[in-house]
Design a protein around this motif. Structure first.
Motif, PDB file in Angstrom:
ATOM      1  N   GLN A   1       5.662  -4.227  -0.254  1.00 47.16           N
ATOM      2  CA  GLN A   1       6.747  -5.113  -0.672  1.00 47.16           C
ATOM      3  C   GLN A   1       6.227  -6.523  -0.915  1.00 47.16           C
ATOM      4  O   GLN A   1       6.618  -7.187  -1.877  1.00 47.16           O
ATOM      5  CB  GLN A   1       7.867  -5.133   0.381  1.00 47.16           C
ATOM      6  CG  GLN A   1       9.091  -5.915  -0.046  1.00 47.16           C
ATOM      7  CD  GLN A   1       9.782  -5.303  -1.243  1.00 47.16           C
ATOM      8  OE1 GLN A   1       9.947  -4.098  -1.326  1.00 47.16           O
ATOM      9  NE2 GLN A   1      10.195  -6.134  -2.185  1.00 47.16           N
TER      10      GLN A   1
ATOM     11  N   SER B   1      11.531   8.024   3.179  1.00 47.87           N
ATOM     12  CA  SER B   1      11.973   6.629   3.057  1.00 47.87           C
ATOM     13  C   SER B   1      11.834   6.165   1.607  1.00 47.87           C
ATOM     14  O   SER B   1      10.823   6.394   0.959  1.00 47.87           O
ATOM     15  CB  SER B   1      11.122   5.756   3.973  1.00 47.87           C
ATOM     16  OG  SER B   1      11.384   4.407   3.718  1.00 47.87           O
ATOM     17  N   THR B   2      12.892   5.456   1.093  1.00 41.91           N
ATOM     18  CA  THR B   2      12.830   4.933  -0.270  1.00 41.91           C
ATOM     19  C   THR B   2      12.284   3.511  -0.293  1.00 41.91           C
ATOM     20  O   THR B   2      11.922   3.001  -1.342  1.00 41.91           O
ATOM     21  CB  THR B   2      14.225   4.931  -0.910  1.00 41.91           C
ATOM     22  OG1 THR B   2      15.087   4.140  -0.095  1.00 41.91           O
ATOM     23  CG2 THR B   2      14.774   6.335  -1.021  1.00 41.91           C
ATOM     24  N   ASP B   3      12.252   2.840   0.852  1.00 38.05           N
ATOM     25  CA  ASP B   3      11.752   1.470   0.920  1.00 38.05           C
ATOM     26  C   ASP B   3      10.234   1.474   0.980  1.00 38.05           C
ATOM     27  O   ASP B   3       9.630   2.276   1.696  1.00 38.05           O
ATOM     28  CB  ASP B   3      12.281   0.765   2.178  1.00 38.05           C
ATOM     29  CG  ASP B   3      13.786   0.597   2.166  1.00 38.05           C
ATOM     30  OD1 ASP B   3      14.357   0.559   1.058  1.00 38.05           O
ATOM     31  OD2 ASP B   3      14.377   0.508   3.263  1.00 38.05           O
ATOM     32  N   PRO B   4       9.602   0.545   0.251  1.00 41.58           N
ATOM     33  CA  PRO B   4       8.143   0.460   0.339  1.00 41.58           C
ATOM     34  C   PRO B   4       7.741  -0.177   1.669  1.00 41.58           C
ATOM     35  O   PRO B   4       8.535  -0.830   2.335  1.00 41.58           O
ATOM     36  CB  PRO B   4       7.755  -0.432  -0.839  1.00 41.58           C
ATOM     37  CG  PRO B   4       8.986  -1.187  -1.173  1.00 41.58           C
ATOM     38  CD  PRO B   4      10.140  -0.354  -0.741  1.00 41.58           C
ATOM     39  N   THR B   5       6.523  -0.012   2.004  1.00 43.95           N
ATOM     40  CA  THR B   5       6.022  -0.595   3.245  1.00 43.95           C
ATOM     41  C   THR B   5       6.031  -2.116   3.115  1.00 43.95           C
ATOM     42  O   THR B   5       6.050  -2.647   2.000  1.00 43.95           O
ATOM     43  CB  THR B   5       4.584  -0.120   3.522  1.00 43.95           C
ATOM     44  OG1 THR B   5       3.755  -0.585   2.467  1.00 43.95           O
ATOM     45  CG2 THR B   5       4.515   1.390   3.646  1.00 43.95           C
TER      46      THR B   5
END
Length: 176
Positions: free
Chosen positions: A45, A37-41
Motif C-alpha cells: 500500500q 484478503s482484498t487489501d494489499p499489505t
C-alpha cells in the motif's frame, strides 16, 4: 536412417514426484489469508501510495507549465490587440501622421495636469479677497455654533454675494 525423425513423440513430459511435499500450517494459513484478503499489505500500500503521489505531482507540474504557457499566449494576444487598436485610433484621429504610444499619451496627460494645477494656484482665492473672507467667516461661524448652524445665515449670504460677484467679474474678463 530417417525412421527416428518420423516418429511423433509427445510434446509434454510429465515427471512424477515420489517424495511428498509438506508445508507447515503457518505457511498454509498465511497464504490462505493473503489470497482471501482484498487489501494489499501495508508495504504494498505504501508503494502504491508513493507511486500515485509521484504521478499526481508530475501531472500537476505539467498542468502548471501548460497554464503558464496559456497565460503568456493570452498576454501576447492582448498586447497585440491593444497595439493594433492604438494604431487604428491614432490613424483615424491623427492626421499629422504621428502615432503616439500609451506612454507618450500618459506623459501628455501629466503635463496637462501640472498646467491645470499651476492655473488653479494662480487663480486661487488670493485674487478674490472678498470670497476668501466670506468662506473664512462661514467656517468660523459653523465652528462657533456646531449645534445651531442656522445662526450663520448672514455669513452664508455674504459668501454667496462674494462668489456671485467673482463669477460676474470672471465672465467679464473672458469677453474682452
Amino acid at each position: 536412417m530417417g525412421a527416428g525423425q518420423s516418429r511423433s513423440e509427445p510434446s509434454e513430459k510429465i515427471f512424477r514426484n515420489e517424495t511428498p511435499i509438506q508445508f507447515s500450517g503457518d505457511v498454509v494459513n498465511t497464504l490462505a489469508d493473503r489470497s482471501a484478503s482484498t487489501d494489499p499489505t501495508p508495504e504494498r500500500q505504501a508503494t502504491i501510495d508513493e507511486h500515485i503521489r509521484s504521478r499526481i505531482h508530475t501531472e500537476l507540474g505539467r498542468l502548471r507549465a501548460e497554464e503558464e504557457n496559456v497565460q503568456a499566449e493570452i498576454a501576447r494576444a492582448l498586447e497585440k490587440e491593444n497595439l493594433d487598436r492604438e494604431r487604428g485610433m491614432a490613424g483615424a484621429a491623427d492626421d499629422a501622421g504621428g502615432v503616439k504610444s500609451s506612454a507618450a499619451l500618459m506623459g501628455d496627460l501629466d503635463e496637462i495636469r501640472t498646467k491645470v494645477d499651476r492655473f488653479k494656484e494662480r487663480r486661487g482665492l488670493k485674487d478674490m479677497p472678498a470670497v476668501k473672507a466670506g468662506a473664512d467667516g462661514v467656517l468660523a461661524c459653523y465652528q462657533k455654533n456646531p449645534t445651531t448652524p442656522l445662526d450663520c445665515w448672514r455669513e452664508v449670504e455674504r459668501f454667496k454675494t462674494a462668489v456671485s460677484q467673482a463669477e460676474r467679474d470672471f465672465f467679464k474678463s473672458l469677453q474682452y
